[in-house]
Design an enzyme around this catalytic site. Structure first.
Site, mmCIF file in Angstrom:
data_model
loop_
_atom_site.group_PDB
_atom_site.id
_atom_site.type_symbol
_atom_site.label_atom_id
_atom_site.label_comp_id
_atom_site.label_asym_id
_atom_site.label_seq_id
_atom_site.Cartn_x
_atom_site.Cartn_y
_atom_site.Cartn_z
ATOM 1 C CG PHE A 138 76.881 -3.887 100.780
ATOM 2 C CD1 PHE A 138 75.748 -3.625 100.964
ATOM 3 C CD2 PHE A 138 77.446 -4.070 99.550
ATOM 4 C CE1 PHE A 138 74.677 -4.077 99.856
ATOM 5 C CE2 PHE A 138 76.437 -4.249 98.573
ATOM 6 C CZ PHE A 138 75.030 -4.457 98.558
ATOM 7 C CB THR B 201 76.504 -1.550 95.836
ATOM 8 O OG1 THR B 201 75.521 -1.150 94.829
ATOM 9 C CG2 THR B 201 75.938 -1.019 96.972
#
Ligand SMILES: C=C(O[C@@H]1C=C(C(=O)O)C=C[C@H]1O)C(=O)O
Length: 386
Positions: free
Chosen positions: A188, A186
């Protein structure tokens, strides 16, 4: 390297909480590489993170923006585009391991509900269908909040989230790494009210709004490819104004003030309805121009750029040849040359050359040679009757 401006030297960072989220892990990863101490403040929702940065309650906010398997976090994109005028000042990429967590000793077959953030549920879709077909998936604001709710309820529920969340809420990891794809990552982004002062290994995030017209997006992208600027991401979101109209989130390699990026942005502003630079910041992945200031190109850099421009000129001349050949199909014997058309083309090109910083007299000379060449190609075609 990258200095992040802070208000009154208080280093506070808001993240999507509660304690035990991946966002908290990303925030820890960021604060560990910084020289100063940071106070981590969990927020209940992504909107709360945006709000606390916007109001100046914290110096930075950290929110998820995309996942390698599930794609963009639409809420983050929409808040950036429509609601908050904030800057992206950094990015963190985190490998994400999703774990099935519940009370120690719970049998998988007894689990009635699986709670988690929609992205986490999606990342484990195949596992859930294969191993927990009877359990109902329930969407929760964050993975850690899901774990908290499982711990509070007396039900035989499970959550999907970090091992940290399991520990924080007195639960156990029943099955580790249940994500369908092992290379689950992921990305960010760090939000701030200020631009970052990053000059090495930079990337720039843009928000471009083009009308639904033929070629509009292609012209925008063309300005980057013309200058050899690499795109690392392009993603669209509806403008919420009209069907078929989109904002484009475009990430490019390079600094917003670097001459070729600046030039591309100036050109794009003439085609697009709106262009917003969301921020220039240090890339989490090594950029080709690593460790070299983008403002001081070497002789090699410049020659590489010239080579690329020459390739494009030849590419376009090839296209012009094929198009002129098609025009030849409309010509009859004896009327190939069209001097009026040639002088109109030349007049337009001389003006354009002036605007683009090229000598119009050279254009006249070059185009006289080109017109003669193209007319003779058409002449041959017409004479041969093909
Ligand atoms: C392509 C054409 O044929 C000839 C070649 C031209 C060109 O190379 O641009 C222009 C006019 C004609 O003399 C045309 O008629 O458009």
């Amino acid at each position: 390297m990258c200095e992040i401006k802070t208000a009154n030297n208080i280093n506070k960072i808001a993240y999507l909480g509660p304690i035990g989220t991946f966002c908290e892990e990303a925030a820890c990863k960021f604060t560990m590489r910084e020289q100063v101490d940071w106070q981590l403040l969990p927020c209940g929702t992504i909107v709360d993170v945006f709000n606390s940065v916007y109001r100046g309650e914290v110096d930075l906010g950290i929110v998820p923006i995309e996942n390698s398997c599930e794609g963009s976090v639409n809420q983050t994109l929409d808040l950036l585009a429509n609601e908050f005028d904030l800057k992206i000042t950094g990015e963190i990429i985190l490998p994400v391991q999703q774990n099935l967590i519940s009370r120690q000793g719970v049998e998988l077959t007894a689990i009635t509900r699986v709670l988690s953030h929609p992205q986490a549920l999606a990342q484990c879709r195949e596992y859930l269908e294969g191993h927990l077909p009877g359990a109902e998936p329930v969407e929760i604001a964050s993975t850690a909040e899901a774990a908290r709710q499982v711990a509070l309820s007396g039900e035989v529920w499970a959550a999907i989230g970090t091992a940290g969340a399991a520990a924080a809420y007195g639960l156990a990891v029943l099955v580790p790494a249940i994500n369908d794809y092992s290379n689950n990552e992921t990305r960010f982004v760090l939000l701030s009210r200020f631009d970052s002062d990053c000059f090495w290994d930079c990337k720039t995030s843009l928000l471009v709004y083009v009308l639904n017209q033929p070629g509009a997006l292609s012209r925008v992208l063309g300005e980057f490819s013309l200058r050899g600027i690499n795109l690392t991401k392009i993603e669209s979101r509806p403008t919420r104004k009209k069907i078929g109209e989109y904002f484009f989130f475009i990430d490019i390699e390079g600094h917003r003030l670097e001459p070729k990026v600046k030039e591309a942005l100036e050109e794009i502003r003439t085609v697009a309805q709106a262009v917003r630079v969301l921020g220039t910041y240090r890339s989490a992945v090594k950029v080709e121009t690593a460790k070299r200031s983008v403002f001081e190109p070497t002789l090699d850099d410049l020659r590489q750029e010239i080579d690329m421009i020459d390739d494009q000129i030849i590419e376009l001349l090839g296209r012009r040849t094929r198009t002129v050949d098609k025009v030849g199909n409309f010509k009859k014997v004896g009327s190939v040359r069209d001097p009026e058309r040639e002088s109109r083309v030349l007049e337009k090109l001389r003006k354009l050359a002036e605007i683009k910083g090229f000598d119009p007299d050279v254009i006249s000379k070059v185009y006289r040679i080109l017109f003669d060449h193209f007319v003779s190609l058409q002449q041959k075609k017409v004479d041969s009757g093909q």
